[in-house]
Design an enzyme around this catalytic site. Structure first.
Site, short mmCIF file in Angstrom:
data_model
loop_
_atom_site.label_atom_id
_atom_site.label_comp_id
_atom_site.label_asym_id
_atom_site.label_seq_id
_atom_site.Cartn_x
_atom_site.Cartn_y
_atom_site.Cartn_z
N ARG A 52 0.84 -1.21 0.00
CA ARG A 52 0.00 0.00 0.00
C ARG A 52 0.87 1.26 0.00
NH1 ARG A 52 -4.42 0.48 4.67
NH2 ARG A 52 -2.60 1.01 5.90
N LYS A 151 -2.63 6.78 1.13
CA LYS A 151 -2.46 7.12 2.54
C LYS A 151 -1.46 8.28 2.59
CE LYS A 151 -2.08 4.67 6.91
NZ LYS A 151 -3.23 5.23 7.60
N GLU A 184 -16.40 5.67 5.61
CA GLU A 184 -15.59 5.08 6.68
C GLU A 184 -15.51 6.06 7.84
OE1 GLU A 184 -11.47 4.61 5.51
OE2 GLU A 184 -11.50 6.45 4.35
#
Ligand code: PXG
Length: 305
Positions: A52, A151, A184
Site C-alpha cells: 500500500r 495514505k 468510513e
C-alpha cells in the site's frame, strides 16, 4: 529511555530525529505514510502495508529511495534497536527539502523515517460496551482529487471530521462519500451485520482500503459468513443488527449508537466478539519475525524443517 528512530539511513536518538522546516511533508502534506503493528515478535501483514505504501507513493509520483525488501529490514532493525516485540510502527516518506514554492521538482530527495513505539489504544471497556458516533458534514474526498486510497500525509479532511465529532461529544465520526453513501470513519473502516450478512463499502467508495478490513473479510469468510462489499446509506446503518469499525490501532471496535439511534440491541453481540478473537488469533501467525532466534519451534522458525 528515549526511542531510537530511523531517519534517512541512520539510527538516531529521538532528540536528533528532526526534520527541516523546508520539508514539503510539513509545508504541504506532500508525502505518504503507514501505520503498522507488531504483535508477539511479528510484524502483522507487513507485506500488505508495504504494498500500500509503494502504491500510494507511485500514485503521487514519489520515488521511495529504498526497495521494499530494504524497507522491511529498516522496520525490523528499528524494532530490534528499541527492543520491541509488540509495537506501533509509523513509517513516513516525505517529498523532502525544497523551497517555499510547492513545486516538488525543487525537492532533491525524499525523507524517510520510521518510529517504533508503544500504542495508544481505545480504553478496553469500549470493546465491551461499544462506541457512540455521529455522521459528520465533512465528506471523504473525491476519488478524482487526492484519492482516499492514497495514505497521504494530508489528513485535514479527516481531522475536520474528527473535530466535528468531538464538538458533538463523540470520539469518532462516520464520513460519507460525496454521493452520500457511507464511506468510513476518520482512521478506521466500517462494517455492518444485517440478517447474518457482513457488509462493508467497496474500495472505490472513497475509502482507504484497510489492511484490518481485508483481514476481517477473510476471517468472516472462514466462519462461513456471507460478505458483501456494497454501497449503503445512513438509513441502512441505523437499521443494522451490528456495526463495528476496523483499523490497525483499534483492531475491531463495536459501535452501539449512531446519530442518536441505538444500533441493534445496543450492545455488541457474540458474533462481534468471535470476529475480534479470530482477529487477535490471526495476529499471532504470519508476518516476519523481529527476533527470529526467539521463535524456536514456532511457525516461521528458520531452523524448523
Ligand atoms: N481509513 C483511514 C482513513 C485510515 O487512516 C484505516 C481506514 C484503517 O486501515 P488499516 O490498514 O489500519 O486497517 C486508516 C488507518 C490513528 C491512525 O492514529 C489511524 C490510521 C492511520 C493513522 C493514524 O488513529 N488508520
Amino acid at each position: 529511555m528515549g526511542l531510537t528512530i530511523y531517519l534517512n539511513g541512520k539510527f538516531v536518538p529521538e532528540e536528533e530525529a528532526v526534520i527541516s522546516v523546508f520539508d514539503h511533508g510539513l509545508l504541504y502534506g506532500d508525502g505518504v505514510f503507514e501505520g503498522i503493528r507488531a504483535y508477539h515478535n511479528r510484524v502483522f501483514r507487513l507485506g500488505e502495508h508495504l504494498q500500500r505504501l509503494y502504491q500510494s507513493a507511485k500514485s503521487i509520483m514519489l520515488t521511495i529511495p529504498l526497495s521494499p525488501e530494504k524497507m522491511q529490514e529498516v522496520i525490523l532493525e528499528t524494532l530490534r534497536r528499541n527492543n520491541l516485540r509488540d509495537a506501533y510502527i509509523r513509517l513516513v516518506i516525505t517529498r523532502g527539502i525544497g523551497d517555499l514554492g510547492l513545486d516538488p521538482s525543487k525537492c532533491s530527495e525524499p525523507a524517510v523515517f520510521c518510529i517504533t513505539s508503544s500504542i495508544q489504544l481505545y480504553p478496553e471497556e469500549l470493546y465491551a460496551k461499544g462506541l457512540e458516533v455521529i455522521t459528520v458534514p465533512t465528506p471523504r474526498n473525491y476519488n478524482e482529487a487526492v484519492n482516499p486510497r492514497i495514505k497521504s500525509l494530508n489528513y485535514l479532511n479527516n481531522i475536520l471530521a474528527k473535530i466535528e465529532a468531538n464538538l458533538a461529544g463523540t470520539m469518532e465520526a462516520i464520513m460519507l462519500n460525496p454521493q452520500g453513501y457511507v464511506a468510513e470513519a476518520t482512521g478506521d473502516n466500517i462494517f455492518m451485520i444485517k440478517g447474518g450478512v457482513l457488509l462493508t463499502p467497496p474500495s472505490y467508495a472513497n475509502i482507504l482500503e484497510g489492511i484490518t478490513r481485508n483481514a476481517v473479510i477473510e476471517l468472516a469468510g472462514r466462519r462461513g459468513l456471507e460478505v458483501k462489499e456494497e454501497l449503503f446509506t445512513r438509513h441502512d446503518l441505523y437499521n443494522a443488527d451490528q456495526v463495528f469499525l476496523t483499523g490497525t490501532a483499534a483492531e475491531l471496535i463495536p459501535v452501539i449508537k449512531i446519530d442518536g439511534r441505538v444500533i441493534g440491541s445496543g450492545k455488541p453481540e457474540p458474533l462481534f466478539h468471535e470476529l475480534l478473537s479470530d482477529f487477535r488469533e490471526l495476529t499471532r501467525t504470519g508476518g516476519p519475525l523481529i527476533f527470529p532466534e526467539e521463535a524456536r519451534g514456532e511457525e516461521g522458525d528458520p531452523d524448523a524443517q
